[in-house]
Motif scaffolding. Structure first.
Motif, PDB file in Angstrom:
ATOM      1  N   PRO A  44       9.652   8.226  -8.632  1.00 14.07           N
ATOM      2  CA  PRO A  44       8.545   7.434  -8.089  1.00 14.07           C
ATOM      3  C   PRO A  44       8.546   5.967  -8.517  1.00 14.07           C
ATOM      4  O   PRO A  44       7.662   5.215  -8.129  1.00 14.07           O
ATOM      5  N   LYS A  45       9.555   5.547  -9.262  1.00 13.02           N
ATOM      6  CA  LYS A  45       9.581   4.176  -9.777  1.00 13.02           C
ATOM      7  C   LYS A  45       9.482   3.152  -8.639  1.00 13.02           C
ATOM      8  O   LYS A  45      10.251   3.178  -7.684  1.00 13.02           O
ATOM      9  N   ASN A  46       8.515   2.272  -8.764  1.00 14.82           N
ATOM     10  CA  ASN A  46       8.273   1.153  -7.836  1.00 14.82           C
ATOM     11  C   ASN A  46       7.902   1.558  -6.417  1.00 14.82           C
ATOM     12  O   ASN A  46       7.958   0.720  -5.521  1.00 14.82           O
ATOM     13  N   THR A  47       7.510   2.788  -6.184  1.00 16.79           N
ATOM     14  CA  THR A  47       7.164   3.176  -4.812  1.00 16.79           C
ATOM     15  C   THR A  47       5.914   2.454  -4.328  1.00 16.79           C
ATOM     16  O   THR A  47       5.775   2.215  -3.131  1.00 16.79           O
ATOM     17  N   THR A  48       5.000   2.107  -5.238  1.00 16.63           N
ATOM     18  CA  THR A  48       3.810   1.375  -4.812  1.00 16.63           C
ATOM     19  C   THR A  48       3.988  -0.128  -4.941  1.00 16.63           C
ATOM     20  O   THR A  48       3.226  -0.893  -4.353  1.00 16.63           O
ATOM     21  N   GLN A  49       4.960  -0.574  -5.715  1.00 13.96           N
ATOM     22  CA  GLN A  49       5.153  -1.996  -5.978  1.00 13.96           C
ATOM     23  C   GLN A  49       6.163  -2.656  -5.034  1.00 13.96           C
ATOM     24  O   GLN A  49       6.216  -3.875  -4.954  1.00 13.96           O
ATOM     25  N   HIS A  81       1.820  -7.089   5.676  1.00 15.72           N
ATOM     26  CA  HIS A  81       0.595  -6.615   5.040  1.00 15.72           C
ATOM     27  C   HIS A  81       0.696  -5.096   4.864  1.00 15.72           C
ATOM     28  O   HIS A  81       1.085  -4.394   5.800  1.00 15.72           O
ATOM     29  N   HIS A  82       0.367  -4.610   3.662  1.00 11.24           N
ATOM     30  CA  HIS A  82       0.535  -3.190   3.359  1.00 11.24           C
ATOM     31  C   HIS A  82      -0.742  -2.545   2.862  1.00 11.24           C
ATOM     32  O   HIS A  82      -1.478  -3.141   2.079  1.00 11.24           O
ATOM     33  N   ASP A  83      -0.969  -1.317   3.300  1.00  9.47           N
ATOM     34  CA  ASP A  83      -1.894  -0.419   2.642  1.00  9.47           C
ATOM     35  C   ASP A  83      -1.072   0.224   1.534  1.00  9.47           C
ATOM     36  O   ASP A  83       0.029   0.725   1.789  1.00  9.47           O
ATOM     37  N   ARG A  84      -1.579   0.199   0.304  1.00 14.91           N
ATOM     38  CA  ARG A  84      -0.791   0.639  -0.845  1.00 14.91           C
ATOM     39  C   ARG A  84      -0.253   2.063  -0.675  1.00 14.91           C
ATOM     40  O   ARG A  84       0.916   2.331  -0.921  1.00 14.91           O
ATOM     41  N   ASP A  85      -1.100   3.004  -0.242  1.00 18.19           N
ATOM     42  CA  ASP A  85      -0.677   4.394  -0.119  1.00 18.19           C
ATOM     43  C   ASP A  85       0.337   4.592   1.005  1.00 18.19           C
ATOM     44  O   ASP A  85       1.301   5.336   0.852  1.00 18.19           O
ATOM     45  N   HIS A  86       0.112   3.944   2.134  1.00 14.37           N
ATOM     46  CA  HIS A  86       1.048   4.071   3.254  1.00 14.37           C
ATOM     47  C   HIS A  86       2.402   3.473   2.881  1.00 14.37           C
ATOM     48  O   HIS A  86       3.453   4.042   3.196  1.00 14.37           O
ATOM     49  N   ASN A  87       2.382   2.332   2.216  1.00 13.88           N
ATOM     50  CA  ASN A  87       3.625   1.698   1.773  1.00 13.88           C
ATOM     51  C   ASN A  87       4.389   2.608   0.814  1.00 13.88           C
ATOM     52  O   ASN A  87       5.599   2.775   0.935  1.00 13.88           O
ATOM     53  N   ALA A  89       4.192   5.857   0.638  1.00 14.79           N
ATOM     54  CA  ALA A  89       4.709   6.998   1.406  1.00 14.79           C
ATOM     55  C   ALA A  89       5.993   6.621   2.143  1.00 14.79           C
ATOM     56  O   ALA A  89       6.947   7.419   2.185  1.00 14.79           O
ATOM     57  N   GLN A  90       6.031   5.422   2.702  1.00 17.55           N
ATOM     58  CA  GLN A  90       7.241   4.955   3.388  1.00 17.55           C
ATOM     59  C   GLN A  90       8.410   4.835   2.411  1.00 17.55           C
ATOM     60  O   GLN A  90       9.535   5.217   2.726  1.00 17.55           O
ATOM     61  N   LEU A  93       9.606   8.362   1.476  1.00 11.48           N
ATOM     62  CA  LEU A  93      10.394   8.919   2.583  1.00 11.48           C
ATOM     63  C   LEU A  93      11.806   8.337   2.589  1.00 11.48           C
ATOM     64  O   LEU A  93      12.788   9.072   2.712  1.00 11.48           O
ATOM     65  N   THR A  94      11.909   7.036   2.423  1.00 13.08           N
ATOM     66  CA  THR A  94      13.223   6.378   2.404  1.00 13.08           C
ATOM     67  C   THR A  94      14.079   6.908   1.246  1.00 13.08           C
ATOM     68  O   THR A  94      15.256   7.200   1.434  1.00 13.08           O
ATOM     69  N   LYS A  95      13.476   7.026   0.062  1.00 11.48           N
ATOM     70  CA  LYS A  95      14.217   7.551  -1.086  1.00 11.48           C
ATOM     71  C   LYS A  95      14.678   8.986  -0.844  1.00 11.48           C
ATOM     72  O   LYS A  95      15.782   9.369  -1.217  1.00 11.48           O
ATOM     73  N   GLY A  96      13.837   9.781  -0.195  1.00 10.14           N
ATOM     74  CA  GLY A  96      14.206  11.160   0.123  1.00 10.14           C
ATOM     75  C   GLY A  96      15.353  11.246   1.093  1.00 10.14           C
ATOM     76  O   GLY A  96      16.280  12.037   0.930  1.00 10.14           O
ATOM     77  N   ILE A  97      15.311  10.409   2.122  1.00 11.16           N
ATOM     78  CA  ILE A  97      16.385  10.385   3.120  1.00 11.16           C
ATOM     79  C   ILE A  97      17.698   9.959   2.473  1.00 11.16           C
ATOM     80  O   ILE A  97      18.764  10.539   2.737  1.00 11.16           O
ATOM     81  N   ILE A  98      17.635   8.955   1.605  1.00 16.33           N
ATOM     82  CA  ILE A  98      18.844   8.501   0.906  1.00 16.33           C
ATOM     83  C   ILE A  98      19.378   9.607   0.009  1.00 16.33           C
ATOM     84  O   ILE A  98      20.593   9.835  -0.070  1.00 16.33           O
ATOM     85  N   LYS A  99      18.497  10.324  -0.657  1.00 15.00           N
ATOM     86  CA  LYS A  99      18.918  11.409  -1.553  1.00 15.00           C
ATOM     87  C   LYS A  99      19.580  12.540  -0.782  1.00 15.00           C
ATOM     88  O   LYS A  99      20.499  13.194  -1.284  1.00 15.00           O
ATOM     89  N   LEU A 100      19.149  12.783   0.444  1.00 14.45           N
ATOM     90  CA  LEU A 100      19.748  13.849   1.275  1.00 14.45           C
ATOM     91  C   LEU A 100      21.139  13.477   1.766  1.00 14.45           C
ATOM     92  O   LEU A 100      21.948  14.344   2.027  1.00 14.45           O
TER      93      LEU A 100
END
Length: 101
Positions: A44-49, A81-87, A89-90, A93-100
């Motif tokens: 989860p590192k930097n997922t919100t930042q 412009h970002h909503d913190r939670d939506h950002n 989540a995106q 998702l990207t980290k998960g796709i890369i991991k797969l």
């Protein structure tokens, strides 16, 4: 989610400790297998930042890190412009796709 960090919040600590995150993750893994789905965890590192559009990380290049009170923010690099939670989540998702891959 990092339960260790969340346990530092005295308002949430009791509830989080009671839930038993390890058990919860075990249940998710079991259900994923039962329904022939993949279950994986991501760092989860930097997922919100981090901006999910350009990758800029708040707290670098002279910017301040976001606090928990910052629910919306604008990327100083690409001006998205970002909503913190939506950002977050995106980014997850990207980290998960890369991991797969």
């Amino acid at each position: 989610l990092r339960s260790k960090n969340m346990l530092k919040n005295h308002a949430l600590a009791m509830s989080i400790a009671d839930v038993g995150w390890r058990t919860f993750l075990g249940m998710l893994a079991y259900k994923a297998e039962l329904y022939h789905r993949q279950f994986l965890t991501v760092d989860p590192k930097n997922t919100t930042q981090a901006c999910h559009e350009c990758g800029f990380v708040m707290g670098t290049a002279g910017t301040e890190k976001l606090t928990l009170a910052d629910r919306e923010w604008t990327c100083p690099k690409c001006h998205a412009h970002h909503d913190r939670d939506h950002n977050a989540a995106q980014n997850i998702l990207t980290k998960g796709i890369i991991k797969l891959a």
